[in-house]
Enzyme design. Structure first.
Site, PDB file in Angstrom:
ATOM      1  N   HIS A 139       0.868  -1.183   0.000  1.00  0.00           N
ATOM      2  CA  HIS A 139       0.000   0.000   0.000  1.00  0.00           C
ATOM      3  C   HIS A 139       0.906   1.236   0.000  1.00  0.00           C
ATOM      4  O   HIS A 139       2.020   1.192   0.530  1.00  0.00           O
ATOM      5  CB  HIS A 139      -0.824  -0.068   1.288  1.00  0.00           C
ATOM      6  CG  HIS A 139      -1.888   0.976   1.443  1.00  0.00           C
ATOM      7  ND1 HIS A 139      -1.619   2.260   1.827  1.00  0.00           N
ATOM      8  CD2 HIS A 139      -3.236   0.902   1.288  1.00  0.00           C
ATOM      9  CE1 HIS A 139      -2.761   2.942   1.911  1.00  0.00           C
ATOM     10  NE2 HIS A 139      -3.751   2.135   1.585  1.00  0.00           N
TER      11      HIS A 139
ATOM     12  N   ASP B 144       2.980  -4.600   8.127  1.00  0.00           N
ATOM     13  CA  ASP B 144       1.783  -3.782   7.983  1.00  0.00           C
ATOM     14  C   ASP B 144       0.576  -4.721   8.108  1.00  0.00           C
ATOM     15  O   ASP B 144       0.224  -5.421   7.172  1.00  0.00           O
ATOM     16  CB  ASP B 144       1.810  -3.079   6.620  1.00  0.00           C
ATOM     17  CG  ASP B 144       0.505  -2.365   6.318  1.00  0.00           C
ATOM     18  OD1 ASP B 144      -0.388  -2.338   7.193  1.00  0.00           O
ATOM     19  OD2 ASP B 144       0.377  -1.824   5.206  1.00  0.00           O
TER      20      ASP B 144
ATOM     21  N   GLN C 292      -4.652  -5.016   7.061  1.00  0.00           N
ATOM     22  CA  GLN C 292      -5.669  -5.961   6.610  1.00  0.00           C
ATOM     23  C   GLN C 292      -5.654  -7.234   7.457  1.00  0.00           C
ATOM     24  O   GLN C 292      -6.698  -7.713   7.873  1.00  0.00           O
ATOM     25  CB  GLN C 292      -5.438  -6.337   5.138  1.00  0.00           C
ATOM     26  CG  GLN C 292      -5.575  -5.173   4.166  1.00  0.00           C
ATOM     27  CD  GLN C 292      -6.997  -4.659   4.039  1.00  0.00           C
ATOM     28  OE1 GLN C 292      -7.968  -5.381   4.290  1.00  0.00           O
ATOM     29  NE2 GLN C 292      -7.135  -3.402   3.667  1.00  0.00           N
TER      30      GLN C 292
ATOM     31  N   LYS D  49     -10.573  -0.348  10.363  1.00  0.00           N
ATOM     32  CA  LYS D  49     -10.793  -1.560   9.562  1.00  0.00           C
ATOM     33  C   LYS D  49     -11.194  -2.733  10.463  1.00  0.00           C
ATOM     34  O   LYS D  49     -11.666  -3.748   9.984  1.00  0.00           O
ATOM     35  CB  LYS D  49      -9.539  -1.929   8.772  1.00  0.00           C
ATOM     36  CG  LYS D  49      -9.175  -0.909   7.693  1.00  0.00           C
ATOM     37  CD  LYS D  49      -8.047  -1.422   6.834  1.00  0.00           C
ATOM     38  CE  LYS D  49      -7.253  -0.315   6.176  1.00  0.00           C
ATOM     39  NZ  LYS D  49      -7.885   0.218   4.971  1.00  0.00           N
TER      40      LYS D  49
ATOM     41  N   CYS E 287      -4.800   2.645  -3.575  1.00  0.00           N
ATOM     42  CA  CYS E 287      -3.548   3.081  -2.948  1.00  0.00           C
ATOM     43  C   CYS E 287      -2.431   2.076  -3.191  1.00  0.00           C
ATOM     44  O   CYS E 287      -1.554   1.899  -2.333  1.00  0.00           O
ATOM     45  CB  CYS E 287      -3.706   3.322  -1.452  1.00  0.00           C
ATOM     46  SG  CYS E 287      -4.856   4.623  -1.057  1.00  0.00           S
TER      47      CYS E 287
HETATM   48  C1  LIG Z   1      -2.427  -2.828   3.557  1.00  0.00           C
HETATM   49  C2  LIG Z   1      -2.777  -1.449   4.029  1.00  0.00           C
HETATM   50  N1  LIG Z   1      -1.831  -0.687   4.584  1.00  0.00           N
HETATM   51  C3  LIG Z   1      -2.099   0.542   5.050  1.00  0.00           C
HETATM   52  C4  LIG Z   1      -3.358   1.087   4.985  1.00  0.00           C
HETATM   53  C5  LIG Z   1      -3.582   2.461   5.515  1.00  0.00           C
HETATM   54  O1  LIG Z   1      -4.505   2.481   6.554  1.00  0.00           O
HETATM   55  P1  LIG Z   1      -4.918   3.876   7.167  1.00  0.00           P
HETATM   56  O2  LIG Z   1      -5.496   4.662   6.044  1.00  0.00           O
HETATM   57  O3  LIG Z   1      -5.913   3.574   8.212  1.00  0.00           O
HETATM   58  O4  LIG Z   1      -3.689   4.501   7.699  1.00  0.00           O
HETATM   59  C6  LIG Z   1      -4.378   0.331   4.401  1.00  0.00           C
HETATM   60  C7  LIG Z   1      -5.740   0.856   4.270  1.00  0.00           C
HETATM   61  O5  LIG Z   1      -6.103   1.620   3.420  1.00  0.00           O
HETATM   62  C8  LIG Z   1      -4.077  -0.965   3.919  1.00  0.00           C
HETATM   63  O6  LIG Z   1      -5.025  -1.713   3.355  1.00  0.00           O
END
Ligand SMILES: Cc1ncc(COP(=O)(O)O)c(C=O)c1O
Lengths: 157, 415
Positions: free
Chosen positions: B130, B208, B211, B234, B372
């Site tokens: 991401h 990370d 998910q 999430k 993203c």
């Molecule tokens: C794999 C992953 N990493 C990071 C994020 C970023 O999460 P957040 O927007 O809550 O910081 C997301 C969600 O969009 C994600 O799916």
């Protein structure tokens, strides 16, 4: 036969699906006087617009390349068809009226000046009911303004 | 063949816990919410816990010597303890509350990347990341010169472990930062393997879990990683709160990212002394009500049981894999052996954005675009992006059938 999406035929009229599938003027203009790139960062739509001017300054040819959804592709296709022969000011004026049409669904003061052109663009008026899609329809026109103003990039953000 | 969820998992009952799922939608259709991977819906218990906190036990934390402030402080710290138990951290002090996982990863890029790593050390990420796990490392590279390496993935969307080994081999990698589960491919990465490989070459590991933490039980001690992060919204919790877990000896070495109140133990105009972790990283008034909401969300999924949730989602994944395969013209992105409930796909006749507009009309909420993860889409030659359906614990097989039917009709519409 009634389908799940019948009421979306207002948005996706046959003209739009047709121009979306087979965009007109979808090519590079190697002898372009002006080019500009348009980006819609939200959805990744991207077009490159080419304009060639006639000796009197009017738009002799307009063409585009790029990728995008049916709406943005159809809008760019219809735009290149309608701005040919227009002066820069006329094209910008038409663009302003089109943006009003896309945002509100109507253009009360479009008057008679561009009646034919607006009728050609009218199939796109359905986007006004889809706020997240208005930018798809207006991207090409933002890019046209950028090209006419000598800017290299436009964004529909 | 049918991997049914255990009988204790009653999805119909669970759906009643989520007020939004029974809200009438435009044109009287039921909501088919298939965008939980972007943000999940909230159960009543989370909403109530936050309201109750504000109605009965709210004040600033760590500051007042009065009952309400003590109550609020206790709730905030209880959330930290629940979070520590949730991922099996040794101690609640290893839990830093952030705004989201993006901030958590930026905190590691700042505190570990700028504060501890040497400029000659590289960061190794992967093609399935991401943007939140790409951009902070580009910023570090541009700022301090740390090389950024990218581990390849295979065509089926799995990490290429040979490439990982090759990119670790020279011993220059200081940190491996990789998603525990991809938000596009659904791939669950072999985190124990990654940790073993990285540690063998002297690299630390940040996972990370944005998910993954939603879909399976996470045990940071068993995984053996150095940092782990996830995001509250999430996990059926509120927005505005995320979690960074780190080994205490790492957190101790990291300088804070923000300065201000609550993060110091001693201040003069000449100098300040930082408070011990985690307070060092939590400058300013934190997300108190959101922490209470996250606590309620953690209690909620824990009561249902992460293994039960995982089993339910496995049955959804199996069902979706076979059902979506019947949609003509549909190409699924990624086919990892170990995957969670995220399905990104391309439909030959329709651009993702047009498709999302159609599906919305059918009451189906999906996400269109590049989620993203632009480099990942470029990797698969899908510059237009994809349409993504992602599942939560309240997702049903019927919803997947509705999606497949709508996709089939959408294709006819555009042809
Ligand atoms: C794999 C992953 N990493 C990071 C994020 C970023 O999460 P957040 O927007 O809550 O910081 C997301 C969600 O969009 C994600 O799916």
């Amino acid at each position: 036969m009634s389908g799940l999406f019948d009421d979306l035929r207002d948005l996706y009229q046959e003209v739009i699906l047709d121009h979306g599938r087979k965009p007109r003027n979808f090519r590079r203009l190697d002898d372009a006087d002006a080019t500009a790139r348009g980006d819609n960062p939200m959805c990744g739509d991207r077009i490159e617009l080419f304009i060639r001017r006639a000796p009197d300054g009017s738009i002799a040819d307009a063409a585009f390349q790029g990728r995008g959804c049916a709406i943005s592709t159809a809008s760019a296709s219809l735009m290149t068809e309608t701005v040919k022969g227009k002066t820069a000011d006329e094209a910008k004026d038409l663009g302003a009226k089109f943006r009003e049409l896309a945002m509100t669904g109507v253009c009360p003061d479009c008057g008679a000046s561009f009646a034919d052109e607006m009728e050609r663009l009218a199939p796109l008026s359905g986007v006004h009911e889809f706020p997240s899609r208005v930018k798809c329809a207006t991207l090409a026109w933002h890019t046209l303004n950028a090209a006419l103003d000598g800017a290299k990039e436009a964004s529909s953000e | 063949m049918d991997t049914l969820a255990p009988a204790t998992f009653d999805v119909a009952r669970i759906r009643q816990d989520f007020p939004i799922l029974s809200q009438p939608q435009a044109r009287g259709r039921p909501l088919v919410f298939l965008d939980s991977g972007a943000s999940a819906q909230k159960p009543r218990v989370v909403i109530d816990a936050m309201v109750r906190c504000m109605e009965t036990a709210y004040a600033n934390v760590h500051r007042g010597a009065y009952r309400l402030s003590e109550l609020a402080t206790n709730s905030y710290e209880a959330a930290r303890e629940a979070t520590a138990r949730f991922i099996n951290a040794v101690d609640a002090r290893e839990i830093v509350f952030t705004r989201n996982s993006t901030e958590a990863m930026n905190l590691v890029a700042h505190g570990w990347g700028r504060g501890v790593m040497k400029p000659g050390q590289a960061v190794l990420i992967s093609e399935l990341e991401h943007h939140a796990n790409i951009v902070p490392w580009q910023m570090l590279r541009d700022d301090k010169g740390n090389e950024l390496r990218v581990c390849r993935i295979t065509d089926s969307g799995e990490l290429d472990l040979d490439d990982l080994e090759m990119k670790l081999a020279d011993g220059k990698v200081g940190l491996v930062a990789i998603a525990h589960m991809s938000n596009v491919l659904g791939t669950v990465t072999p985190v124990e393997r990654i940790v073993a490989m990285a540690h063998a070459h002297g690299a630390k590991v940040l996972l990370d879990g944005s998910q993954a933490a939603v879909h399976r039980r996470v045990d940071v001690q068993a995984i053996g990683c150095d940092f782990y992060c996830f995001t509250g919204h999430k996990l059926y919790g509120p927005t505005g709160i995320g979690v960074l877990w780190g080994k205490p000896e790492h957190l101790d070495r990291m300088p804070p990212m923000l300065g201000g109140g609550d993060m110091i133990s001693y201040v003069t105009f000449e100098k300040s002394e930082w408070a011990p972790v985690p307070a060092k990283f939590e400058a300013g008034t934190p997300a108190i009500v959101e922490a209470v909401g996250l606590h309620a969300a953690i209690d909620y999924v824990t009561a249902i049981g992460m293994p039960a949730i995982e089993a339910h989602e496995r049955s959804l994944v199996d069902h979706a894999t076979s059902t979506l395969a019947t949609v003509p013209g549909l190409t699924l992105l990624g086919a990892a052996q170990d995957r969670g409930g995220v399905f990104a796909f391309a439909l030959d006749a329709a651009h993702p954005h047009d498709l999302a507009t159609l599906l919305d009309r059918a009451g189906i909420a999906v996400r269109a675009g590049r989620h993203c993860a632009e480099p990942l889409h470029t990797r698969f030659g899908l510059e237009n992006g994809t349409t993504r359906a992602s599942f939560g614990l309240y997702t049903t097989r019927e919803e997947i059938d509705i999606l497949a039917q709508a996709l089939t009709e959408a294709r006819e519409f555009f042809r």
